[in-house]
Design a protein around this motif. Sequence first.
Motif, PDB file in Angstrom:
ATOM      1  N   PHE A   1       3.846  49.928  67.344  1.00  0.00           N
ATOM      2  CA  PHE A   1       4.972  50.845  67.095  1.00  0.00           C
ATOM      3  C   PHE A   1       4.942  51.485  65.710  1.00  0.00           C
ATOM      4  CE2 PHE A   1       7.627  48.066  64.372  1.00  0.00           C
ATOM      5  CZ  PHE A   1       7.035  46.827  64.616  1.00  0.00           C
ATOM      6  N   LEU A   2       3.841  51.328  64.982  1.00  0.00           N
ATOM      7  CA  LEU A   2       3.791  51.816  63.608  1.00  0.00           C
ATOM      8  C   LEU A   2       2.772  52.942  63.457  1.00  0.00           C
ATOM      9  CD1 LEU A   2       3.817  48.348  61.816  1.00  0.00           C
ATOM     10  CD2 LEU A   2       5.763  49.897  62.147  1.00  0.00           C
ATOM     11  N   SER A   3       3.093  53.898  62.628  1.00  0.00           N
ATOM     12  CA  SER A   3       2.190  55.014  62.369  1.00  0.00           C
ATOM     13  C   SER A   3       0.887  54.512  61.744  1.00  0.00           C
ATOM     14  CB  SER A   3       2.859  56.028  61.432  1.00  0.00           C
ATOM     15  OG  SER A   3       1.902  56.953  60.968  1.00  0.00           O
ATOM     16  N   ASP A   4      -0.239  55.014  62.232  1.00  0.00           N
ATOM     17  CA  ASP A   4      -1.522  54.620  61.639  1.00  0.00           C
ATOM     18  C   ASP A   4      -1.747  55.324  60.297  1.00  0.00           C
ATOM     19  OD1 ASP A   4      -1.647  56.990  63.199  1.00  0.00           O
ATOM     20  OD2 ASP A   4      -3.825  56.959  63.093  1.00  0.00           O
ATOM     21  N   ARG A   5      -0.914  56.322  59.993  1.00  0.00           N
ATOM     22  CA  ARG A   5      -1.070  57.043  58.727  1.00  0.00           C
ATOM     23  C   ARG A   5      -0.110  56.535  57.650  1.00  0.00           C
ATOM     24  NH1 ARG A   5      -1.372  60.924  62.749  1.00  0.00           N
ATOM     25  NH2 ARG A   5       0.834  61.441  62.527  1.00  0.00           N
ATOM     26  N   THR A   6       1.149  56.296  58.012  1.00  0.00           N
ATOM     27  CA  THR A   6       2.157  55.923  57.013  1.00  0.00           C
ATOM     28  C   THR A   6       2.601  54.469  57.106  1.00  0.00           C
ATOM     29  OG1 THR A   6       4.038  56.492  58.418  1.00  0.00           O
ATOM     30  CG2 THR A   6       3.027  58.284  57.139  1.00  0.00           C
ATOM     31  N   GLY A   7       2.355  53.811  58.240  1.00  0.00           N
ATOM     32  CA  GLY A   7       2.825  52.446  58.430  1.00  0.00           C
ATOM     33  C   GLY A   7       4.299  52.367  58.797  1.00  0.00           C
ATOM     34  N   GLN A   8       4.956  53.515  58.917  1.00  0.00           N
ATOM     35  CA  GLN A   8       6.385  53.538  59.278  1.00  0.00           C
ATOM     36  C   GLN A   8       6.567  53.475  60.793  1.00  0.00           C
ATOM     37  OE1 GLN A   8       8.863  53.607  56.749  1.00  0.00           O
ATOM     38  NE2 GLN A   8       6.974  53.174  55.597  1.00  0.00           N
ATOM     39  N   ILE A   9       7.776  53.102  61.208  1.00  0.00           N
ATOM     40  CA  ILE A   9       8.084  53.055  62.647  1.00  0.00           C
ATOM     41  C   ILE A   9       7.983  54.475  63.219  1.00  0.00           C
ATOM     42  CG2 ILE A   9       9.863  52.577  64.355  1.00  0.00           C
ATOM     43  CD1 ILE A   9      10.945  50.438  62.435  1.00  0.00           C
TER      44      ILE A   9
END
Length: 309
Positions: A210-218
């Motif tokens: 569930f996390l962005s591969d670019r920012t690590g955010q949800i």
Amino acid sequence: MNNQQIIDWLLEGDISIQYQAWRDLLGSDNKKLQDRIAIEGWGSKFLSKQHSNGHWGDRFYQPKWISTHYTLLDLRNLNLPTNNEVVKQTIDLVLQNDKAEDGGICLGPSTIQRSDVCVNGMFLNYASYFMTSEMKLHSIVDSILAEIMPDGGFNCRTTRSGARHSSLHSTISVLEGFTEFQKAGYNYRKKEISDAIKTGIEFILMHRLFLSDRTGQIIDKKFLRLTYPCRWRYDILRAMDYFQYAEVEWDNRMTEAITYLNKKQNKDGTWNVQAAHSGQIHFIMEKAGKPSRWNTLRMLRIKKYLGIE
């Protein structure tokens, strides 16, 4: 409640929950119990909504949640017996009358030439589960494989507004379809399907579910909501339930999702259904905000598969 008391609570639920609890948690695949899904409870209710023309709702995809498509998906998820003739005849009816030019399933005028990869994945899931002739599904497989993206996943927007990145919604539907196709024992384009399953799983794991591969955010907070039925929408419980069904081995990139799901457990050991997707439905299986046998069953079989308490 202790674990046995939770299982007893599941065994007091709809016959489809009883069947899956016995099969997935207690190791007893009771076919006589499965047969009753067609004549009792939710399964019987869904089947009773069918019209004399073989469809549910107005036609294959309208209105969405009470359409033929989503009703067949509901019946598959109930684990209706795979030889149910009512369902098998409707699937053949769709294959005969609703093919798009690319070999997938046409939803309406906008998909006459290029169909929707999400719907094709879901269709392949229930059509394979209900043992539709393999030959009849070849064009569905072809249409899906033609849509695989460079990052290894799928995105239904490629046929509409365009897309450069895969979608978790589309990818999970295709994974469920391809996995059910292979579980049915079908061999068409076997190597390519196996490769697509591997890259699709990696796409989900790359995002730690569930996390962005670019920012690590949800990516989307809705991915964390425990809904049921899932329809076309992705969420982390659906992904983890797919992993246990497909026998995907533990990967540390599942850790955040499992931790989050464990935190959602109620003090009595159950899990709620947190929200319902808006739109017309045949009937309410479980009320939002209340303990859910669907979600509790799915969590318990995930934890059993992973060997965690």
